[in-house]
Design a protein around this motif. Sequence first.
Motif, short mmCIF file in Angstrom:
data_model
loop_
_atom_site.label_atom_id
_atom_site.label_comp_id
_atom_site.label_asym_id
_atom_site.label_seq_id
_atom_site.Cartn_x
_atom_site.Cartn_y
_atom_site.Cartn_z
N MET A 113 0.81 -1.18 0.00
CA MET A 113 0.00 0.00 0.00
C MET A 113 0.87 1.26 0.00
SD MET A 113 -3.17 0.17 0.03
CE MET A 113 -4.60 0.79 0.67
N GLU A 114 1.92 1.25 0.76
CA GLU A 114 2.86 2.37 0.83
C GLU A 114 3.53 2.58 -0.52
OE1 GLU A 114 4.41 5.58 2.47
OE2 GLU A 114 3.03 4.28 3.52
N GLU A 115 3.85 1.48 -1.21
CA GLU A 115 4.48 1.57 -2.52
C GLU A 115 3.55 2.26 -3.52
OE1 GLU A 115 6.23 -1.94 -4.24
OE2 GLU A 115 6.80 -2.64 -2.24
N ILE A 116 2.29 1.98 -3.43
CA ILE A 116 1.31 2.58 -4.35
C ILE A 116 1.24 4.08 -4.11
CG2 ILE A 116 -1.14 2.68 -4.94
CD1 ILE A 116 -1.24 -0.33 -4.37
N ARG A 117 1.21 4.48 -2.84
CA ARG A 117 1.16 5.91 -2.52
C ARG A 117 2.43 6.61 -2.98
NH1 ARG A 117 -1.11 4.77 3.21
NH2 ARG A 117 -3.27 4.40 2.66
N ASP A 118 3.56 5.98 -2.80
CA ASP A 118 4.83 6.54 -3.26
C ASP A 118 4.81 6.73 -4.78
OD1 ASP A 118 5.83 6.68 -0.72
OD2 ASP A 118 7.01 4.83 -0.87
N LYS A 119 4.30 5.71 -5.48
CA LYS A 119 4.21 5.79 -6.94
C LYS A 119 3.24 6.90 -7.34
CE LYS A 119 6.68 2.91 -9.31
NZ LYS A 119 7.69 3.41 -10.21
N GLU A 120 2.11 7.02 -6.64
CA GLU A 120 1.14 8.06 -6.94
C GLU A 120 1.77 9.44 -6.76
OE1 GLU A 120 -2.16 7.20 -4.37
OE2 GLU A 120 -3.17 6.00 -5.89
N ARG A 121 2.52 9.63 -5.66
CA ARG A 121 3.21 10.90 -5.41
C ARG A 121 4.23 11.18 -6.51
NH1 ARG A 121 4.93 9.52 0.10
NH2 ARG A 121 2.96 8.68 0.75
N GLU A 122 4.97 10.15 -6.88
CA GLU A 122 5.99 10.31 -7.92
C GLU A 122 5.35 10.70 -9.25
OE1 GLU A 122 9.07 7.57 -10.47
OE2 GLU A 122 8.60 6.89 -8.44
N LEU A 123 4.26 9.97 -9.60
CA LEU A 123 3.56 10.28 -10.84
C LEU A 123 2.91 11.67 -10.78
CD1 LEU A 123 1.96 6.84 -11.74
CD2 LEU A 123 3.89 7.95 -12.85
N GLY A 124 2.35 12.03 -9.65
CA GLY A 124 1.76 13.36 -9.46
C GLY A 124 2.81 14.44 -9.63
N SER A 125 3.99 14.17 -9.06
CA SER A 125 5.10 15.12 -9.19
C SER A 125 5.52 15.26 -10.66
CB SER A 125 6.28 14.66 -8.34
OG SER A 125 7.36 15.52 -8.51
N ARG A 126 5.58 14.14 -11.37
CA ARG A 126 5.95 14.18 -12.80
C ARG A 126 4.89 14.93 -13.61
NH1 ARG A 126 7.88 8.06 -14.37
NH2 ARG A 126 9.79 8.01 -13.11
N ILE A 127 3.61 14.66 -13.28
CA ILE A 127 2.52 15.34 -14.00
C ILE A 127 2.59 16.84 -13.75
CG2 ILE A 127 0.01 15.65 -14.04
CD1 ILE A 127 -0.23 12.60 -13.63
N GLU A 128 2.82 17.22 -12.51
CA GLU A 128 2.91 18.66 -12.17
C GLU A 128 4.09 19.30 -12.88
OE1 GLU A 128 1.80 22.23 -10.94
OE2 GLU A 128 0.63 20.40 -10.71
N SER A 129 5.22 18.59 -12.92
CA SER A 129 6.40 19.09 -13.62
C SER A 129 6.12 19.26 -15.11
CB SER A 129 7.58 18.14 -13.41
OG SER A 129 8.69 18.57 -14.14
N ALA A 130 5.45 18.26 -15.70
CA ALA A 130 5.10 18.33 -17.12
C ALA A 130 4.12 19.49 -17.37
CB ALA A 130 4.50 17.01 -17.58
N ARG A 131 3.17 19.68 -16.47
CA ARG A 131 2.21 20.77 -16.60
C ARG A 131 2.92 22.12 -16.55
NH1 ARG A 131 -2.44 20.20 -12.53
NH2 ARG A 131 -2.27 18.21 -13.57
N GLU A 132 3.87 22.29 -15.63
CA GLU A 132 4.62 23.54 -15.52
C GLU A 132 5.44 23.80 -16.78
OE1 GLU A 132 6.88 23.12 -11.94
OE2 GLU A 132 5.14 23.39 -10.64
N LYS A 133 6.09 22.72 -17.28
CA LYS A 133 6.88 22.87 -18.52
C LYS A 133 5.96 23.25 -19.69
CE LYS A 133 10.61 19.67 -17.33
NZ LYS A 133 11.22 18.37 -17.64
#
Length: 100
Positions: free
Chosen positions: A1-21
């Motif tokens: 469960m923790e791994e899923i949340r970590d992945k979600e945070r990582e993907l969210g961070s990537r999406i936010e970075s892509a959105r800013e770019k």
Amino acid sequence: MEEIRDKERELGSRIESAREKTTAMIAAAHSEGDDLVCTAESMAKTAAEQVYWTERGRTETEIAELKRAAEEETAAALAHAEKNVPAAADAIVRYVTGEQ
């Protein structure tokens, strides 16, 4: 469960970075487009002014030539008329005096 949340945070961070770019790229594209429009308008204005002044010069030259031609024609007509004045005066005098 923790791994899923970590992945979600990582993907969210990537999406936010892509959105800013993407947002930055869109803003840069808008800025570049505005610059291109300004450059095009400036070039169009310069070209229009060049055409205006060229045509104005051409028109002024044509007007000067027409005036010169009109003055020459007027002078020629006056010279022709002056040559005919003595004959016309004689004809009028003969008509008035009854000599024909």
